[in-house]
Structures are given as structure tokens and as C-alpha cells.
Design a protein around this motif. Structure first.
Motif, PDB file in Angstrom:
ATOM      1  N   THR A 139       6.188 -55.828  26.706  1.00  0.00           N
ATOM      2  CA  THR A 139       4.741 -55.908  26.591  1.00  0.00           C
ATOM      3  C   THR A 139       4.443 -57.303  26.069  1.00  0.00           C
ATOM      4  O   THR A 139       4.886 -57.677  24.986  1.00  0.00           O
ATOM      5  CB  THR A 139       4.187 -54.848  25.622  1.00  0.00           C
ATOM      6  N   PHE A 190       1.671 -60.593  25.351  1.00  0.00           N
ATOM      7  CA  PHE A 190       0.314 -60.828  24.885  1.00  0.00           C
ATOM      8  C   PHE A 190      -0.102 -62.274  25.134  1.00  0.00           C
ATOM      9  O   PHE A 190      -0.162 -63.082  24.215  1.00  0.00           O
ATOM     10  CB  PHE A 190       0.220 -60.498  23.388  1.00  0.00           C
ATOM     11  N   VAL A 193      -6.140 -63.144  27.669  1.00  0.00           N
ATOM     12  CA  VAL A 193      -6.140 -62.100  28.697  1.00  0.00           C
ATOM     13  C   VAL A 193      -5.595 -60.807  28.082  1.00  0.00           C
ATOM     14  O   VAL A 193      -4.898 -60.843  27.081  1.00  0.00           O
ATOM     15  CB  VAL A 193      -5.296 -62.486  29.931  1.00  0.00           C
ATOM     16  N   PRO A 194      -5.918 -59.669  28.681  1.00  0.00           N
ATOM     17  CA  PRO A 194      -5.385 -58.402  28.160  1.00  0.00           C
ATOM     18  C   PRO A 194      -3.859 -58.373  28.218  1.00  0.00           C
ATOM     19  O   PRO A 194      -3.246 -59.099  28.984  1.00  0.00           O
ATOM     20  CB  PRO A 194      -5.960 -57.355  29.116  1.00  0.00           C
ATOM     21  N   SER A 195      -3.257 -57.527  27.392  1.00  0.00           N
ATOM     22  CA  SER A 195      -1.796 -57.429  27.398  1.00  0.00           C
ATOM     23  C   SER A 195      -1.314 -56.956  28.764  1.00  0.00           C
ATOM     24  O   SER A 195      -2.040 -56.320  29.512  1.00  0.00           O
ATOM     25  CB  SER A 195      -1.313 -56.475  26.313  1.00  0.00           C
ATOM     26  N   ARG A 196      -0.096 -57.295  29.094  1.00  0.00           N
ATOM     27  CA  ARG A 196       0.493 -56.926  30.380  1.00  0.00           C
ATOM     28  C   ARG A 196       1.817 -56.234  30.130  1.00  0.00           C
ATOM     29  O   ARG A 196       2.547 -56.603  29.231  1.00  0.00           O
ATOM     30  CB  ARG A 196       0.780 -58.176  31.222  1.00  0.00           C
TER      31      ARG A 196
END
Length: 91
Positions: A57, A59, A63-66
Motif C-alpha cells: 500500500t 501513499f 493522490v489517494p493511496s494505491r
């Protein structure tokens, strides 16, 4: 029959911090800190030179986490052209 991994225990990788490079972040030019959330060291699944296959995961700023699934993990930062790639953050 696959031979057992000699170098690293997959359970020991859980929660480790790794750096990730992927084409989704500035075409691989940016490294992002990530947490290892799952890992396998099955040699049949590993690309050449990788010590594990991990889910991370990440960060990235702004941008949103991926969640990246099955990212090869290397002991050291691989060559710039290896995408996606992760390597452990070591002291």
C-alpha cells in the motif's frame, strides 16, 4: 518441485517499509514509500533477481493511496528500467 527460499522469510516482510517505483507515478521516475501487506517467496513466482513478490500500500503525495499487487521486491534498488519494482528501505 520448487526449492525453498534461502534468503528471506515472507512473514518477516509484513509491515516493512519499502520504496516502490511504478509507471503510474511520473512514469517510474518517482519512488514512493509503501508498506508491505502481503508477501511470498515462492521461487516459481519470482522474477530474476527478486527476493519476494509483495503486495504494498503506497501513499504518493497528492493522490489517494494505491494498492499494488504482486510487485517484485529486490534487496537493492533495481535499474531504472525495471517497472514496477520495490526494494526494502534499509537504515
Amino acid at each position: 518441485m520448487a526449492r525453498p527460499s534461502k534468503s528471506i522469510d515472507s512473514d518477516a516482510l509484513l509491515g516493512e517499509i519499502a520504496f516502490v517505483r511504478s509507471a503510474i507515478w511520473q512514469n517510474g521516475k518517482m519512488r514512493i514509500a509503501a508498506f508491505v501487506s502481503a508477501a511470498t517467496t515462492d521461487p516459481a513466482l519470482l522474477p530474476e533477481g527478486a527476493v519476494a513478490l509483495v503486495s504494498v500500500t503506497a501513499f504518493p503525495p497528492g493522490v489517494p493511496s494505491r494498492l499494488l499487487i504482486d510487485v517484485p521486491l529486490y534487496a537493492r534498488a533495481p535499474a531504472e528500467g525495471v517497472l514496477p519494482a520495490a526494494w526494502l528501505k534499509r537504515g
